[in-house]
Design an enzyme around this catalytic site. Sequence first.
Site, short mmCIF file in Angstrom:
data_model
loop_
_atom_site.label_atom_id
_atom_site.label_comp_id
_atom_site.label_asym_id
_atom_site.label_seq_id
_atom_site.Cartn_x
_atom_site.Cartn_y
_atom_site.Cartn_z
CE LYS A 15 -2.49 -0.94 3.70
NZ LYS A 15 -1.98 -2.24 4.14
NE ARG A 90 -4.73 -1.42 10.06
CZ ARG A 90 -3.71 -0.85 9.42
NH1 ARG A 90 -3.81 0.38 8.96
NH2 ARG A 90 -2.60 -1.51 9.23
NE ARG A 130 6.86 -2.57 5.97
CZ ARG A 130 5.54 -2.58 6.00
NH1 ARG A 130 4.85 -2.24 4.93
NH2 ARG A 130 4.91 -2.95 7.08
NE ARG A 162 5.77 -0.37 10.23
CZ ARG A 162 4.61 -0.54 9.62
NH1 ARG A 162 4.43 -0.04 8.41
NH2 ARG A 162 3.65 -1.21 10.20
NE ARG A 173 1.88 -4.85 11.14
CZ ARG A 173 3.03 -4.73 10.47
NH1 ARG A 173 4.14 -5.16 11.00
NH2 ARG A 173 3.05 -4.16 9.29
#
Length: 218
Positions: A15, A90, A130, A162, A173
């Site tokens: 995203k 969400r 990531r 992160r 998640r």
Amino acid sequence: MAVYIVLLGPPGAGKGTQAEKISEVYHLTHVSTGDLFRENIRENTELGKKAREYTDNGLLVPDEVTIAMVEDRLKKEDCKNGALLDGFPRTIKQAEALDEMLEKSFGAKVTIVPCIDVDQDALVARISGRRMCKNGHVFHVVTKQPKVEGVCDVCGEPLYQRADDNEETVKTRLNAYNETTSKLVDYYSPKGVLKTVDGNMSITDVTKAIFAAIDEAI
Ligand code: ADP
């Protein structure tokens, strides 16, 4: 008429990567709730303190906190032509609140909801590789390397991993997505605004598919 794009998809679907391209081409401000929370956490604001216990554990921040934050953000001058929403809504409650605030404050509706669909097994690999900078530009150690290792191509800021991009938290998640956020497909589908895009394709092909969906809707 202002354009509001809601980008849906599981964590790791790409995203953020796609959002950068969409906001550039369609001149829409990228509103990422994840980035807004991280910014508040970095600056140790009251909101950041509230959000941190949830984000660090991969849990959803309570709706009231999230909805108020987005409403404030959408009222800023740079969102007067609309926005590209990434990570919001969400939950169904957030989706209803968004419809209500768009209608009430801006006389507008959600224009299009591209949903990036990716195989679950690919997501963990994507997320663990990531890296990002504090301005939310996203890279990957294998599939989207920066020109200089550890440095953002766009703004020169250092890249970091992160706090919630570890295997354990990623599973929580993904659960939150499967149990709560994926229900938004049933919320948006009857409104005729949902467009599912195959997120297993290359980054450029995903971008092309999303652009086509937006062009058809605006
Ligand atoms: P992801 O890669 O999981 O899509 P984000 O950067 O969008 O990550 O969000 C990171 C975290 O911020 C989430 O795991 C959650 O704790 C919190 N968060 C972001 N958006 C929302 C939202 N709309 N409602 C509740 N919590 C949110």
